[in-house]
Scaffold this motif. Structure first.
Motif, PDB file in Angstrom:
ATOM      1  N   GLY A 265      28.696  36.277  57.719  1.00 24.18           N
ATOM      2  CA  GLY A 265      29.984  35.771  57.270  1.00 24.18           C
ATOM      3  C   GLY A 265      30.043  35.565  55.774  1.00 24.18           C
ATOM      4  N   LEU A 266      31.167  35.018  55.333  1.00 22.21           N
ATOM      5  CA  LEU A 266      31.381  34.799  53.913  1.00 22.21           C
ATOM      6  C   LEU A 266      30.344  33.849  53.336  1.00 22.21           C
ATOM      7  CD1 LEU A 266      33.113  35.132  51.375  1.00 22.21           C
ATOM      8  CD2 LEU A 266      34.550  33.245  52.187  1.00 22.21           C
ATOM      9  N   PHE A 267      30.044  32.765  54.073  1.00 27.93           N
ATOM     10  CA  PHE A 267      29.071  31.793  53.578  1.00 27.93           C
ATOM     11  C   PHE A 267      27.695  32.434  53.428  1.00 27.93           C
ATOM     12  CE2 PHE A 267      25.760  28.622  54.320  1.00 27.93           C
ATOM     13  CZ  PHE A 267      26.059  27.702  53.329  1.00 27.93           C
ATOM     14  N   SER A 268      27.320  33.262  54.409  1.00 25.75           N
ATOM     15  CA  SER A 268      26.016  33.924  54.364  1.00 25.75           C
ATOM     16  C   SER A 268      25.915  34.864  53.174  1.00 25.75           C
ATOM     17  CB  SER A 268      25.791  34.711  55.666  1.00 25.75           C
ATOM     18  OG  SER A 268      24.581  35.449  55.609  1.00 25.75           O
ATOM     19  N   ARG A 269      26.987  35.652  52.924  1.00 25.42           N
ATOM     20  CA  ARG A 269      26.959  36.590  51.793  1.00 25.42           C
ATOM     21  C   ARG A 269      26.989  35.845  50.464  1.00 25.42           C
ATOM     22  NH1 ARG A 269      31.336  39.355  51.410  1.00 25.42           N
ATOM     23  NH2 ARG A 269      32.543  38.494  53.139  1.00 25.42           N
ATOM     24  N   ALA A 270      27.736  34.717  50.417  1.00 26.40           N
ATOM     25  CA  ALA A 270      27.775  33.918  49.196  1.00 26.40           C
ATOM     26  C   ALA A 270      26.405  33.313  48.898  1.00 26.40           C
ATOM     27  CB  ALA A 270      28.821  32.819  49.323  1.00 26.40           C
ATOM     28  N   PHE A 271      25.727  32.849  49.958  1.00 21.78           N
ATOM     29  CA  PHE A 271      24.391  32.269  49.798  1.00 21.78           C
ATOM     30  C   PHE A 271      23.404  33.313  49.288  1.00 21.78           C
ATOM     31  CE2 PHE A 271      20.161  31.268  51.494  1.00 21.78           C
ATOM     32  CZ  PHE A 271      19.971  30.008  50.939  1.00 21.78           C
ATOM     33  N   LYS A 272      23.448  34.513  49.882  1.00 23.85           N
ATOM     34  CA  LYS A 272      22.536  35.581  49.455  1.00 23.85           C
ATOM     35  C   LYS A 272      22.829  36.017  48.024  1.00 23.85           C
ATOM     36  CE  LYS A 272      21.853  37.378  54.136  1.00 23.85           C
ATOM     37  NZ  LYS A 272      22.112  38.516  55.072  1.00 23.85           N
ATOM     38  N   SER A 273      24.114  36.083  47.658  1.00 23.76           N
ATOM     39  CA  SER A 273      24.480  36.451  46.290  1.00 23.76           C
ATOM     40  C   SER A 273      23.978  35.419  45.294  1.00 23.76           C
ATOM     41  CB  SER A 273      26.002  36.597  46.163  1.00 23.76           C
ATOM     42  OG  SER A 273      26.484  37.646  46.988  1.00 23.76           O
ATOM     43  N   ALA A 274      24.093  34.134  45.671  1.00 24.93           N
ATOM     44  CA  ALA A 274      23.632  33.063  44.788  1.00 24.93           C
ATOM     45  C   ALA A 274      22.114  33.095  44.644  1.00 24.93           C
ATOM     46  CB  ALA A 274      24.092  31.708  45.322  1.00 24.93           C
TER      47      ALA A 274
ATOM     48  N   VAL B 228      30.343  40.614  41.333  1.00 21.45           N
ATOM     49  CA  VAL B 228      30.183  41.908  40.678  1.00 21.45           C
ATOM     50  C   VAL B 228      31.516  42.655  40.691  1.00 21.45           C
ATOM     51  CG1 VAL B 228      27.727  42.145  41.237  1.00 21.45           C
ATOM     52  CG2 VAL B 228      29.454  43.011  42.836  1.00 21.45           C
ATOM     53  N   CYS B 229      31.626  43.664  39.841  1.00 15.85           N
ATOM     54  CA  CYS B 229      32.810  44.525  39.797  1.00 15.85           C
ATOM     55  C   CYS B 229      32.449  45.857  40.438  1.00 15.85           C
ATOM     56  CB  CYS B 229      33.269  44.737  38.365  1.00 15.85           C
ATOM     57  SG  CYS B 229      33.681  43.230  37.472  1.00 15.85           S
TER      58      CYS B 229
ATOM     59  N   THR C  35      41.171  53.550  35.774  1.00 18.76           N
ATOM     60  CA  THR C  35      40.063  53.362  36.706  1.00 18.76           C
ATOM     61  C   THR C  35      40.255  52.080  37.502  1.00 18.76           C
ATOM     62  OG1 THR C  35      38.589  54.481  35.155  1.00 18.76           O
ATOM     63  CG2 THR C  35      37.557  53.268  36.944  1.00 18.76           C
ATOM     64  N   GLN C  36      40.204  52.176  38.818  1.00 20.76           N
ATOM     65  CA  GLN C  36      40.427  51.034  39.695  1.00 20.76           C
ATOM     66  C   GLN C  36      39.124  50.285  39.957  1.00 20.76           C
ATOM     67  OE1 GLN C  36      43.625  50.234  40.718  1.00 20.76           O
ATOM     68  NE2 GLN C  36      44.171  51.919  39.327  1.00 20.76           N
ATOM     69  N   TYR C  37      39.231  48.959  40.070  1.00 22.12           N
ATOM     70  CA  TYR C  37      38.047  48.196  40.454  1.00 22.12           C
ATOM     71  C   TYR C  37      38.453  46.917  41.167  1.00 22.12           C
ATOM     72  CZ  TYR C  37      38.333  44.630  36.708  1.00 22.12           C
ATOM     73  OH  TYR C  37      38.713  43.594  35.904  1.00 22.12           O
ATOM     74  N   THR C  38      37.539  46.429  41.966  1.00 20.42           N
ATOM     75  CA  THR C  38      37.718  45.169  42.677  1.00 20.42           C
ATOM     76  C   THR C  38      36.551  44.253  42.347  1.00 20.42           C
ATOM     77  OG1 THR C  38      36.584  46.029  44.643  1.00 20.42           O
ATOM     78  CG2 THR C  38      38.989  46.233  44.575  1.00 20.42           C
ATOM     79  N   VAL C  39      36.722  42.971  42.622  1.00 22.77           N
ATOM     80  CA  VAL C  39      35.682  41.987  42.378  1.00 22.77           C
ATOM     81  C   VAL C  39      35.260  41.391  43.706  1.00 22.77           C
ATOM     82  CG1 VAL C  39      35.132  39.790  41.261  1.00 22.77           C
ATOM     83  CG2 VAL C  39      36.542  41.466  40.076  1.00 22.77           C
ATOM     84  N   GLY C  40      33.959  41.267  43.915  1.00 23.46           N
ATOM     85  CA  GLY C  40      33.470  40.700  45.165  1.00 23.46           C
ATOM     86  C   GLY C  40      32.074  40.150  45.000  1.00 23.46           C
ATOM     87  N   LEU C  41      31.543  39.594  46.072  1.00 24.03           N
ATOM     88  CA  LEU C  41      30.186  39.069  46.065  1.00 24.03           C
ATOM     89  C   LEU C  41      29.181  40.209  45.966  1.00 24.03           C
ATOM     90  CD1 LEU C  41      30.618  36.388  48.871  1.00 24.03           C
ATOM     91  CD2 LEU C  41      30.336  35.944  46.422  1.00 24.03           C
TER      92      LEU C  41
END
Length: 212
Positions: free
Chosen positions: A161-170, A177-178, A148-154
Motif C-alpha cells: 500500500g501507500l504507507f508501505s511504499r512511503a516507508f520504503k522510499s524513506a 522522484v520525477c 516533455t511530460q513527467y509525473t511525481v511519485g514515491l
C-alpha cells in the motif's frame, strides 16, 4: 554574475517582461528583477566573462528559430542568453510543485539564439525517444524540453500500500522522484544543495552542544 569585461563593453539593465512578470520571476522563481545587457561601445568585438554562483558545469544550448523549442529551467540554473531569447515563468501542477523540488513557479526560455545554463556538479544529458521513460531524483533537475511530460511519485514502486511504499522510499533516502516520458531532452546535475546541506548540518557549531 559578471566577473570581468573588456574596456569597450557597455553594461545596461532592463526589466524582462512587464512589472507583474518581473515580480513573479524574482519572488517565485528565484531570479533577478532586472537583467543586465552587455553590448559593444564602438561596434568592435568585446568580451565578457560571466560565472555562476556555485561550482559546477556550464553548457551552451543553441535554440533554433524554427522549429522553436521551449526549455523549462530549475531555479538557479539560468546564467545568460542572447537578446532574442525571452526568460519567463511557467506554473506547475500541485503534485509537481510539491514533489519535484522545483516549486510551483519555474523558469522557461523561449525564442531563438544561445542559452547558457549552469549546474551544481556535472551535467548529464538524456535524450528520450518516444515512450522512453527515465526516473530522476527530485533535486537533480537542471532543464528539460517544455513538451516533455513527467509525473511525481514515491521512489519505491514495489508491492504494498501507500504507507508501505512511503516507508520504503524513506528508508532508501530517495523520497519523491520525477518520472519523465519521452520524447524530449533532460539535463540533470550530479550534486544537490539539499544533500550537501543535510550532510553539513550535524557539523555546524550551533548544533554541537558542549559536554557538561
Amino acid at each position: 554574475a559578471m566577473i570581468s569585461m573588456s574596456s569597450n563593453t557597455l553594461i545596461e539593465t532592463h526589466m524582462e517582461g512587464n512589472f507583474c512578470k518581473a515580480c513573479c520571476r524574482c519572488c517565485c522563481a528565484g531570479e533577478s528583477f532586472f537583467f543586465s545587457d552587455f553590448s559593444s561601445l564602438d561596434g568592435q568585438n568585446c568580451d565578457v566573462l560571466i560565472g555562476p554562483k556555485v561550482p559546477g558545469e556550464i553548457i551552451l544550448l543553441n535554440m533554433p528559430e524554427s522549429p522553436q523549442i521551449e526549455w523549462k529551467i530549475q531555479k538557479g540554473s539560468y546564467l545568460c542568453c542572447d537578446p532574442t531569447i525571452q526568460i519567463g515563468t511557467s506554473t506547475q501542477g500541485c503534485c509537481q510543485g510539491v514533489g519535484s523540488g522545483e516549486g510551483f513557479i519555474i523558469l522557461k526560455a523561449t525564442g531563438h539564439g544561445r542559452l547558457v545554463l549552469n549546474s551544481y556538479g556535472s551535467i548529464i544529458r538524456y535524450d528520450l525517444q518516444e515512450g522512453e521513460r527515465r526516473t530522476i531524483d527530485n533535486g537533480a533537475l537542471v532543464a528539460w524540453t517544455g513538451h516533455t511530460q513527467y509525473t511525481v511519485g514515491l521512489a519505491s514502486q514495489s508491492g504494498g500500500g501507500l504507507f508501505s511504499r512511503a516507508f520504503k522510499s524513506a528508508m532508501t533516502g530517495e523520497g519523491f522522484v520525477c518520472r519523465f516520458v519521452g520524447p524530449g531532452t533532460i539535463f540533470v546535475q550530479t550534486r544537490s544543495f539539499s544533500t550537501l546541506a543535510a550532510a553539513l548540518f550535524p557539523h555546524l557549531p550551533e548544533n554541537k552542544k558542549p559536554k557538561k
